[in-house]
Design a protein around this motif. Structure first.
Motif, PDB file in Angstrom:
ATOM      1  N   GLY A   9       0.850  -1.265  -0.032  1.00 20.00           N
ATOM      2  CA  GLY A   9       0.014  -0.003   0.046  1.00 20.00           C
ATOM      3  C   GLY A   9       0.771   1.314  -0.145  1.00 20.00           C
ATOM      4  N   ARG A  10       0.187   2.383   0.003  1.00 16.21           N
ATOM      5  CA  ARG A  10       0.812   3.710  -0.027  1.00 16.21           C
ATOM      6  C   ARG A  10       1.335   3.974   1.546  1.00 16.21           C
ATOM      7  NH1 ARG A  10      -2.866   3.452  -3.745  1.00 16.21           N
ATOM      8  NH2 ARG A  10      -2.016   4.385  -5.901  1.00 16.21           N
ATOM      9  N   ILE A  11       0.588   3.508   2.443  1.00 13.33           N
ATOM     10  CA  ILE A  11       1.084   3.685   3.817  1.00 13.33           C
ATOM     11  C   ILE A  11       1.241   2.441   4.725  1.00 13.33           C
ATOM     12  CG2 ILE A  11      -0.178   4.745   6.042  1.00 13.33           C
ATOM     13  CD1 ILE A  11      -0.084   6.733   3.922  1.00 13.33           C
ATOM     14  N   ALA A  12       0.621   1.375   4.325  1.00 14.18           N
ATOM     15  CA  ALA A  12       0.982   0.086   4.814  1.00 14.18           C
ATOM     16  C   ALA A  12       1.494  -1.007   4.149  1.00 14.18           C
ATOM     17  CB  ALA A  12      -0.011  -0.242   5.895  1.00 14.18           C
ATOM     18  N   ARG A  13       2.357  -1.779   4.415  1.00 13.92           N
ATOM     19  CA  ARG A  13       2.464  -3.117   3.621  1.00 13.92           C
ATOM     20  C   ARG A  13       2.092  -4.161   4.622  1.00 13.92           C
ATOM     21  NH1 ARG A  13       7.428  -2.025   2.975  1.00 13.92           N
ATOM     22  NH2 ARG A  13       8.274  -3.551   4.556  1.00 13.92           N
ATOM     23  N   LEU A  14       1.535  -5.266   4.216  1.00 16.33           N
ATOM     24  CA  LEU A  14       1.047  -6.306   4.698  1.00 16.33           C
ATOM     25  C   LEU A  14       2.158  -7.266   4.458  1.00 16.33           C
ATOM     26  CD1 LEU A  14      -2.815  -6.205   4.741  1.00 16.33           C
ATOM     27  CD2 LEU A  14      -0.959  -5.088   6.258  1.00 16.33           C
ATOM     28  N   GLU A  15       2.893  -7.900   5.445  1.00 14.07           N
ATOM     29  CA  GLU A  15       3.719  -9.048   5.081  1.00 14.07           C
ATOM     30  C   GLU A  15       3.044 -10.300   5.981  1.00 14.07           C
ATOM     31  OE1 GLU A  15       7.461  -7.714   6.530  1.00 14.07           O
ATOM     32  OE2 GLU A  15       7.665  -6.227   5.086  1.00 14.07           O
ATOM     33  N   PRO A  16       3.402 -11.621   5.133  1.00 13.77           N
ATOM     34  CA  PRO A  16       3.153 -12.949   5.840  1.00 13.77           C
ATOM     35  C   PRO A  16       3.733 -13.030   7.199  1.00 13.77           C
ATOM     36  CG  PRO A  16       3.221 -13.188   3.609  1.00 13.77           C
ATOM     37  CD  PRO A  16       3.771 -11.686   3.803  1.00 13.77           C
ATOM     38  N   LEU A  17       2.997 -13.153   8.310  1.00 13.35           N
ATOM     39  CA  LEU A  17       3.696 -13.259   9.673  1.00 13.35           C
ATOM     40  C   LEU A  17       4.537 -14.166   9.574  1.00 13.35           C
ATOM     41  CD1 LEU A  17       3.130 -11.426  12.172  1.00 13.35           C
ATOM     42  CD2 LEU A  17       1.507 -13.198  12.941  1.00 13.35           C
ATOM     43  N   ALA A  18       5.670 -13.836  10.340  1.00 10.10           N
ATOM     44  CA  ALA A  18       6.793 -14.782  10.221  1.00 10.10           C
ATOM     45  C   ALA A  18       7.648 -14.443  11.539  1.00 10.10           C
ATOM     46  CB  ALA A  18       7.863 -14.561   8.949  1.00 10.10           C
ATOM     47  N   PRO A  19       8.729 -15.461  11.783  1.00  7.28           N
ATOM     48  CA  PRO A  19       9.543 -15.264  12.933  1.00  7.28           C
ATOM     49  C   PRO A  19      10.366 -13.838  13.187  1.00  7.28           C
ATOM     50  CG  PRO A  19       9.553 -17.346  12.425  1.00  7.28           C
ATOM     51  CD  PRO A  19       8.823 -16.676  11.363  1.00  7.28           C
ATOM     52  N   GLN A  54       1.696 -20.244  15.867  1.00  7.71           N
ATOM     53  CA  GLN A  54       0.121 -20.497  15.559  1.00  7.71           C
ATOM     54  C   GLN A  54      -0.455 -20.015  14.535  1.00  7.71           C
ATOM     55  OE1 GLN A  54      -1.676 -19.205  19.570  1.00  7.71           O
ATOM     56  NE2 GLN A  54      -1.165 -21.064  20.647  1.00  7.71           N
ATOM     57  N   ALA A  55      -0.046 -18.683  14.252  1.00  5.42           N
ATOM     58  CA  ALA A  55      -0.438 -18.090  12.709  1.00  5.42           C
ATOM     59  C   ALA A  55       0.090 -19.064  11.701  1.00  5.42           C
ATOM     60  CB  ALA A  55       0.002 -16.749  12.756  1.00  5.42           C
ATOM     61  N   GLU A  56       1.384 -19.398  11.776  1.00 12.26           N
ATOM     62  CA  GLU A  56       2.018 -20.249  10.760  1.00 12.26           C
ATOM     63  C   GLU A  56       1.226 -21.629  10.609  1.00 12.26           C
ATOM     64  OE1 GLU A  56       6.349 -18.718   9.811  1.00 12.26           O
ATOM     65  OE2 GLU A  56       6.094 -20.260  11.670  1.00 12.26           O
ATOM     66  N   ALA A  57       1.007 -22.328  11.742  1.00 11.53           N
ATOM     67  CA  ALA A  57       0.362 -23.576  11.736  1.00 11.53           C
ATOM     68  C   ALA A  57      -1.082 -23.366  10.960  1.00 11.53           C
ATOM     69  CB  ALA A  57       0.196 -24.063  13.292  1.00 11.53           C
ATOM     70  N   ALA A  58      -1.782 -22.304  11.509  1.00 10.32           N
ATOM     71  CA  ALA A  58      -3.144 -22.126  10.889  1.00 10.32           C
ATOM     72  C   ALA A  58      -3.164 -21.818   9.273  1.00 10.32           C
ATOM     73  CB  ALA A  58      -3.790 -20.975  11.566  1.00 10.32           C
ATOM     74  N   THR A  63      -6.567 -22.325   7.052  1.00 12.72           N
ATOM     75  CA  THR A  63      -7.627 -21.878   7.674  1.00 12.72           C
ATOM     76  C   THR A  63      -7.438 -20.196   8.088  1.00 12.72           C
ATOM     77  OG1 THR A  63      -6.878 -22.184   9.661  1.00 12.72           O
ATOM     78  CG2 THR A  63      -8.299 -23.873   9.136  1.00 12.72           C
ATOM     79  N   THR A  64      -6.052 -19.837   7.521  1.00 11.37           N
ATOM     80  CA  THR A  64      -5.702 -18.415   8.058  1.00 11.37           C
ATOM     81  C   THR A  64      -4.602 -18.050   7.074  1.00 11.37           C
ATOM     82  OG1 THR A  64      -6.491 -18.403  10.484  1.00 11.37           O
ATOM     83  CG2 THR A  64      -4.736 -17.044   9.543  1.00 11.37           C
ATOM     84  N   LEU A  65      -4.716 -16.653   6.845  1.00  8.29           N
ATOM     85  CA  LEU A  65      -3.655 -16.115   6.412  1.00  8.29           C
ATOM     86  C   LEU A  65      -3.233 -14.814   7.169  1.00  8.29           C
ATOM     87  CD1 LEU A  65      -3.975 -15.723   2.347  1.00  8.29           C
ATOM     88  CD2 LEU A  65      -2.112 -16.928   3.615  1.00  8.29           C
ATOM     89  N   ALA A  66      -2.180 -14.848   8.007  1.00  9.32           N
ATOM     90  CA  ALA A  66      -2.024 -13.659   8.818  1.00  9.32           C
ATOM     91  C   ALA A  66      -0.892 -12.984   8.349  1.00  9.32           C
ATOM     92  CB  ALA A  66      -1.701 -14.513  10.177  1.00  9.32           C
ATOM     93  N   PHE A  67      -0.830 -11.457   8.722  1.00 14.12           N
ATOM     94  CA  PHE A  67       0.060 -10.683   8.405  1.00 14.12           C
ATOM     95  C   PHE A  67       0.588  -9.838   9.527  1.00 14.12           C
ATOM     96  CE2 PHE A  67      -3.091 -11.489   4.790  1.00 14.12           C
ATOM     97  CZ  PHE A  67      -2.246 -11.469   3.680  1.00 14.12           C
ATOM     98  N   ALA A  68       1.724  -9.260   9.173  1.00 19.66           N
ATOM     99  CA  ALA A  68       2.286  -8.449  10.306  1.00 19.66           C
ATOM    100  C   ALA A  68       2.074  -6.932   9.319  1.00 19.66           C
ATOM    101  CB  ALA A  68       3.604  -8.376  10.169  1.00 19.66           C
ATOM    102  N   ILE A  69       1.627  -5.958  10.073  1.00 22.49           N
ATOM    103  CA  ILE A  69       1.431  -4.500   9.385  1.00 22.49           C
ATOM    104  C   ILE A  69       2.509  -3.781   9.728  1.00 22.49           C
ATOM    105  CG2 ILE A  69      -0.218  -2.534   9.504  1.00 22.49           C
ATOM    106  CD1 ILE A  69      -2.230  -4.214  10.601  1.00 22.49           C
ATOM    107  N   VAL A  70       3.246  -3.138   8.532  1.00 19.63           N
ATOM    108  CA  VAL A  70       4.511  -2.545   8.624  1.00 19.63           C
ATOM    109  C   VAL A  70       4.280  -1.507   7.997  1.00 19.63           C
ATOM    110  CG1 VAL A  70       6.904  -2.560   7.627  1.00 19.63           C
ATOM    111  CG2 VAL A  70       5.659  -4.744   8.484  1.00 19.63           C
ATOM    112  N   THR A  71       4.561  -0.112   8.406  1.00 12.25           N
ATOM    113  CA  THR A  71       4.581   1.218   7.951  1.00 12.25           C
ATOM    114  C   THR A  71       5.403   1.393   6.651  1.00 12.25           C
ATOM    115  OG1 THR A  71       6.031   1.972   9.639  1.00 12.25           O
ATOM    116  CG2 THR A  71       3.834   2.390   9.902  1.00 12.25           C
ATOM    117  N   VAL A  72       5.095   1.798   5.796  1.00 11.18           N
ATOM    118  CA  VAL A  72       5.979   2.063   4.331  1.00 11.18           C
ATOM    119  C   VAL A  72       7.118   3.216   4.866  1.00 11.18           C
ATOM    120  CG1 VAL A  72       6.210   2.847   2.266  1.00 11.18           C
ATOM    121  CG2 VAL A  72       4.352   1.399   2.737  1.00 11.18           C
ATOM    122  N   ALA A  73       6.785   4.459   5.554  1.00  9.67           N
ATOM    123  CA  ALA A  73       7.527   5.418   5.707  1.00  9.67           C
ATOM    124  C   ALA A  73       8.793   4.911   6.643  1.00  9.67           C
ATOM    125  CB  ALA A  73       6.862   6.473   6.480  1.00  9.67           C
ATOM    126  N   ASP A  74       8.567   4.218   7.617  1.00  9.03           N
ATOM    127  CA  ASP A  74       9.802   4.069   8.407  1.00  9.03           C
ATOM    128  C   ASP A  74       9.943   2.308   8.807  1.00  9.03           C
ATOM    129  OD1 ASP A  74       7.613   3.484   9.965  1.00  9.03           O
ATOM    130  OD2 ASP A  74       7.878   4.963  11.426  1.00  9.03           O
TER     131      ASP A  74
END
Length: 240
Positions: A9-19, A54-58, A63-74
Protein backbone atom coordinates in the motif's frame (compact mmCIF):
# COMPACT_ATOMS: atom_id res chain seq x y z
CA UNK A 1 -4.30 -23.19 1.00
CA UNK A 2 -4.30 -19.69 -0.52
CA UNK A 3 -0.92 -18.56 -1.77
CA UNK A 4 0.91 -16.20 0.66
CA UNK A 5 1.32 -12.68 -0.71
CA UNK A 6 2.85 -9.37 0.28
CA UNK A 7 0.29 -6.59 -0.11
CA UNK A 8 1.80 -3.21 -0.94
CA UNK A 9 0.00 0.00 0.00
CA UNK A 10 0.94 3.65 0.12
CA UNK A 11 0.90 3.86 3.91
CA UNK A 12 1.14 0.23 5.01
CA UNK A 13 2.61 -3.01 3.73
CA UNK A 14 1.17 -6.35 4.81
CA UNK A 15 3.76 -9.11 5.09
CA UNK A 16 3.01 -12.77 5.88
CA UNK A 17 3.58 -13.12 9.62
CA UNK A 18 6.95 -14.79 10.24
CA UNK A 19 9.54 -15.23 13.03
CA UNK A 20 11.55 -12.19 11.91
CA UNK A 21 8.56 -10.02 12.88
CA UNK A 22 8.78 -11.05 16.55
CA UNK A 23 10.92 -8.08 17.74
CA UNK A 24 8.58 -5.66 15.98
CA UNK A 25 5.50 -7.29 17.46
CA UNK A 26 7.03 -7.05 20.94
CA UNK A 27 7.74 -3.34 20.50
CA UNK A 28 4.30 -2.60 19.05
CA UNK A 29 2.49 -4.49 21.81
CA UNK A 30 4.60 -2.92 24.58
CA UNK A 31 2.85 0.41 23.99
CA UNK A 32 -0.53 -1.12 24.83
CA UNK A 33 -1.32 -0.51 28.48
CA UNK A 34 -3.76 -2.35 30.69
CA UNK A 35 -5.26 -5.85 30.55
CA UNK A 36 -6.20 -7.74 27.39
CA UNK A 37 -8.95 -6.04 25.45
CA UNK A 38 -11.04 -7.61 22.72
CA UNK A 39 -8.26 -9.03 20.50
CA UNK A 40 -5.35 -11.31 21.31
CA UNK A 41 -2.14 -9.26 21.48
CA UNK A 42 1.21 -10.97 22.20
CA UNK A 43 3.19 -9.43 25.06
CA UNK A 44 6.82 -10.38 25.49
CA UNK A 45 9.08 -12.62 23.46
CA UNK A 46 7.52 -15.98 24.37
CA UNK A 47 3.98 -14.85 23.58
CA UNK A 48 5.12 -13.23 20.34
CA UNK A 49 6.89 -16.39 19.19
CA UNK A 50 3.86 -18.51 20.09
CA UNK A 51 1.60 -16.04 18.28
CA UNK A 52 3.65 -16.36 15.08
CA UNK A 53 3.98 -20.15 15.39
CA UNK A 54 0.22 -20.60 15.78
CA UNK A 55 -0.47 -18.26 12.84
CA UNK A 56 1.93 -20.25 10.63
CA UNK A 57 0.31 -23.53 11.72
CA UNK A 58 -3.15 -22.16 10.88
CA UNK A 59 -1.86 -21.08 7.48
CA UNK A 60 -0.51 -24.56 6.77
CA UNK A 61 -3.93 -25.93 7.74
CA UNK A 62 -5.51 -23.60 5.19
CA UNK A 63 -7.65 -21.69 7.69
CA UNK A 64 -5.78 -18.39 8.02
CA UNK A 65 -3.52 -15.94 6.21
CA UNK A 66 -1.91 -13.76 8.88
CA UNK A 67 0.01 -10.55 8.23
CA UNK A 68 2.32 -8.20 10.07
CA UNK A 69 1.35 -4.57 9.44
CA UNK A 70 4.46 -2.57 8.51
CA UNK A 71 4.56 1.17 7.90
CA UNK A 72 6.05 2.12 4.54
CA UNK A 73 7.59 5.37 5.78
CA UNK A 74 9.77 3.93 8.55
CA UNK A 75 9.58 0.13 8.12
CA UNK A 76 8.15 -0.40 11.62
CA UNK A 77 5.88 -3.28 12.62
CA UNK A 78 2.81 -1.61 14.12
CA UNK A 79 0.40 -4.51 14.52
CA UNK A 80 -1.12 -7.54 12.84
CA UNK A 81 -4.22 -8.63 10.95
CA UNK A 82 -5.43 -11.67 9.05
CA UNK A 83 -7.82 -13.38 6.69
CA UNK A 84 -9.63 -16.10 8.57
CA UNK A 85 -12.63 -18.42 8.21
CA UNK A 86 -12.00 -19.04 4.52
CA UNK A 87 -15.10 -20.59 2.95
CA UNK A 88 -15.07 -22.72 -0.19
CA UNK A 89 -18.42 -23.21 -1.88
CA UNK A 90 -18.69 -26.41 -3.88
CA UNK A 91 -21.36 -26.11 -6.51
CA UNK A 92 -23.55 -26.36 -8.38
CA UNK A 93 -24.82 -29.27 -6.31
CA UNK A 94 -24.65 -32.54 -8.20
CA UNK A 95 -26.11 -35.94 -7.44
CA UNK A 96 -24.83 -38.37 -6.42
CA UNK A 97 -22.51 -36.47 -4.12
CA UNK A 98 -18.82 -36.98 -4.78
CA UNK A 99 -16.22 -37.63 -2.10
CA UNK A 100 -13.45 -36.32 -4.35
CA UNK A 101 -11.53 -33.35 -2.87
CA UNK A 102 -11.63 -29.94 -4.48
CA UNK A 103 -8.66 -29.59 -6.85
CA UNK A 104 -6.28 -26.81 -5.84
CA UNK A 105 -5.21 -24.29 -8.42
CA UNK A 106 -1.46 -23.79 -9.12
CA UNK A 107 -1.52 -20.46 -7.30
CA UNK A 108 -3.25 -21.85 -4.27
CA UNK A 109 -6.89 -22.37 -3.32
CA UNK A 110 -9.29 -19.50 -4.01
CA UNK A 111 -11.93 -18.94 -1.31
CA UNK A 112 -15.48 -17.83 -2.08
CA UNK A 113 -15.94 -15.91 1.17
CA UNK A 114 -13.56 -14.79 3.91
CA UNK A 115 -13.45 -12.95 7.20
CA UNK A 116 -11.04 -10.16 8.09
CA UNK A 117 -10.22 -10.02 11.77
CA UNK A 118 -7.79 -10.43 14.67
CA UNK A 119 -6.56 -6.92 13.91
CA UNK A 120 -4.62 -4.92 16.45
CA UNK A 121 -2.49 -1.79 16.16
CA UNK A 122 -0.09 0.02 18.42
CA UNK A 123 -1.77 3.16 19.88
CA UNK A 124 0.38 5.62 17.89
CA UNK A 125 -1.30 4.63 14.61
CA UNK A 126 -4.82 3.78 15.75
CA UNK A 127 -7.70 5.52 14.06
CA UNK A 128 -5.55 6.79 11.22
CA UNK A 129 -4.37 6.02 7.72
CA UNK A 130 -2.60 2.77 8.62
CA UNK A 131 -5.80 0.91 9.48
CA UNK A 132 -7.66 2.32 6.48
CA UNK A 133 -4.84 1.45 4.08
CA UNK A 134 -4.58 -2.05 5.58
CA UNK A 135 -8.30 -2.65 5.14
CA UNK A 136 -8.09 -1.35 1.57
CA UNK A 137 -5.28 -3.81 0.83
CA UNK A 138 -7.13 -6.77 2.33
CA UNK A 139 -10.45 -5.95 0.69
CA UNK A 140 -8.80 -5.30 -2.68
CA UNK A 141 -7.04 -8.66 -2.53
CA UNK A 142 -10.21 -10.47 -1.45
CA UNK A 143 -12.55 -8.94 -4.03
CA UNK A 144 -10.27 -8.14 -6.97
CA UNK A 145 -7.67 -10.94 -6.78
CA UNK A 146 -9.71 -13.78 -5.29
CA UNK A 147 -13.12 -12.63 -6.49
CA UNK A 148 -14.85 -13.50 -3.23
CA UNK A 149 -18.58 -12.97 -2.91
CA UNK A 150 -18.54 -11.77 0.71
CA UNK A 151 -16.15 -10.41 3.30
CA UNK A 152 -17.25 -10.70 6.92
CA UNK A 153 -16.06 -8.51 9.79
CA UNK A 154 -17.03 -8.97 13.42
CA UNK A 155 -16.49 -7.31 16.79
CA UNK A 156 -17.33 -7.88 20.41
CA UNK A 157 -20.61 -5.99 20.81
CA UNK A 158 -19.03 -4.01 23.66
CA UNK A 159 -16.16 -2.83 21.44
CA UNK A 160 -17.80 0.37 20.25
CA UNK A 161 -14.59 1.74 18.74
CA UNK A 162 -14.11 -1.25 16.45
CA UNK A 163 -17.77 -1.33 15.52
CA UNK A 164 -17.69 2.35 14.58
CA UNK A 165 -14.57 1.79 12.46
CA UNK A 166 -16.22 -1.12 10.63
CA UNK A 167 -19.35 0.92 10.00
CA UNK A 168 -17.28 3.82 8.63
CA UNK A 169 -15.94 1.46 5.98
CA UNK A 170 -19.46 1.02 4.69
CA UNK A 171 -19.96 -2.55 5.90
CA UNK A 172 -23.58 -3.59 6.44
CA UNK A 173 -24.75 -4.85 9.83
CA UNK A 174 -25.89 -8.48 9.83
CA UNK A 175 -27.05 -8.24 13.43
CA UNK A 176 -25.77 -9.23 16.85
CA UNK A 177 -25.46 -12.86 17.86
CA UNK A 178 -26.26 -12.99 21.54
CA UNK A 179 -24.15 -15.05 23.96
CA UNK A 180 -22.00 -15.99 20.99
CA UNK A 181 -18.71 -16.92 22.65
CA UNK A 182 -16.37 -16.39 25.58
CA UNK A 183 -14.54 -13.06 25.52
CA UNK A 184 -10.90 -12.56 26.43
CA UNK A 185 -12.00 -11.15 29.78
CA UNK A 186 -13.90 -14.36 30.56
CA UNK A 187 -17.34 -12.84 30.07
CA UNK A 188 -19.90 -14.37 27.73
CA UNK A 189 -19.90 -11.94 24.82
CA UNK A 190 -22.38 -10.87 22.20
CA UNK A 191 -20.84 -10.52 18.74
CA UNK A 192 -21.75 -7.90 16.15
CA UNK A 193 -21.45 -9.20 12.57
CA UNK A 194 -20.98 -7.09 9.45
CA UNK A 195 -20.47 -7.92 5.79
CA UNK A 196 -19.46 -6.40 2.47
CA UNK A 197 -20.75 -8.11 -0.68
CA UNK A 198 -19.05 -8.20 -4.06
CA UNK A 199 -21.53 -5.77 -5.60
CA UNK A 200 -21.01 -3.34 -2.70
CA UNK A 201 -17.23 -3.34 -3.00
CA UNK A 202 -16.83 -0.47 -5.53
CA UNK A 203 -18.76 1.88 -3.25
CA UNK A 204 -16.82 0.76 -0.17
CA UNK A 205 -13.51 1.18 -1.99
CA UNK A 206 -14.39 4.72 -2.99
CA UNK A 207 -15.48 5.50 0.54
CA UNK A 208 -12.20 4.26 2.03
CA UNK A 209 -10.15 6.24 -0.48
CA UNK A 210 -12.12 9.39 0.33
CA UNK A 211 -11.42 8.88 4.05
CA UNK A 212 -7.73 8.35 3.36
CA UNK A 213 -7.60 11.53 1.30
CA UNK A 214 -9.41 13.51 4.00
CA UNK A 215 -7.05 12.33 6.74
CA UNK A 216 -4.01 13.02 4.60
CA UNK A 217 -5.27 16.55 3.94
CA UNK A 218 -5.73 17.17 7.66
CA UNK A 219 -2.11 16.19 8.21
CA UNK A 220 -0.97 18.45 5.38
CA UNK A 221 0.46 15.46 3.53
CA UNK A 222 -1.78 14.35 0.67
CA UNK A 223 -0.33 10.87 0.41
CA UNK A 224 -3.57 9.32 -0.80
CA UNK A 225 -4.98 11.55 -3.57
CA UNK A 226 -8.66 11.03 -4.27
CA UNK A 227 -8.12 10.62 -7.99
CA UNK A 228 -8.98 8.07 -10.63
CA UNK A 229 -5.44 6.73 -10.36
CA UNK A 230 -5.95 6.02 -6.68
CA UNK A 231 -8.98 3.92 -7.51
CA UNK A 232 -6.86 1.40 -9.40
CA UNK A 233 -6.51 -1.86 -7.46
CA UNK A 234 -3.35 -1.89 -5.34
CA UNK A 235 -0.72 -4.35 -6.44
CA UNK A 236 -0.03 -7.61 -4.68
CA UNK A 237 3.24 -9.50 -5.10
CA UNK A 238 3.49 -13.30 -4.72
CA UNK A 239 6.27 -14.41 -2.40
CA UNK A 240 9.20 -16.06 -4.09
Amino acid sequence: MPAPVILHGRIARLEPLAPHHVPGLIAAAAALDGPAGFTVVPHGEQEARTYVFQAEAAQLAGTTLAFAIVTVADECVVGATRFTRLDYWQGPLTWPLSAEPVTSLPGGAIPDAVEIGNTWLTPAVRGGQVNLDSKLLLLTHAFDSWGVRRVTLRADARNLRSRAAIERLGAVSDGVRRAHSRGLDGAVRDTAFYSILHDEWPGVRGRIIEQLAARAALRGAPLIPATAAALRPLASSPIG
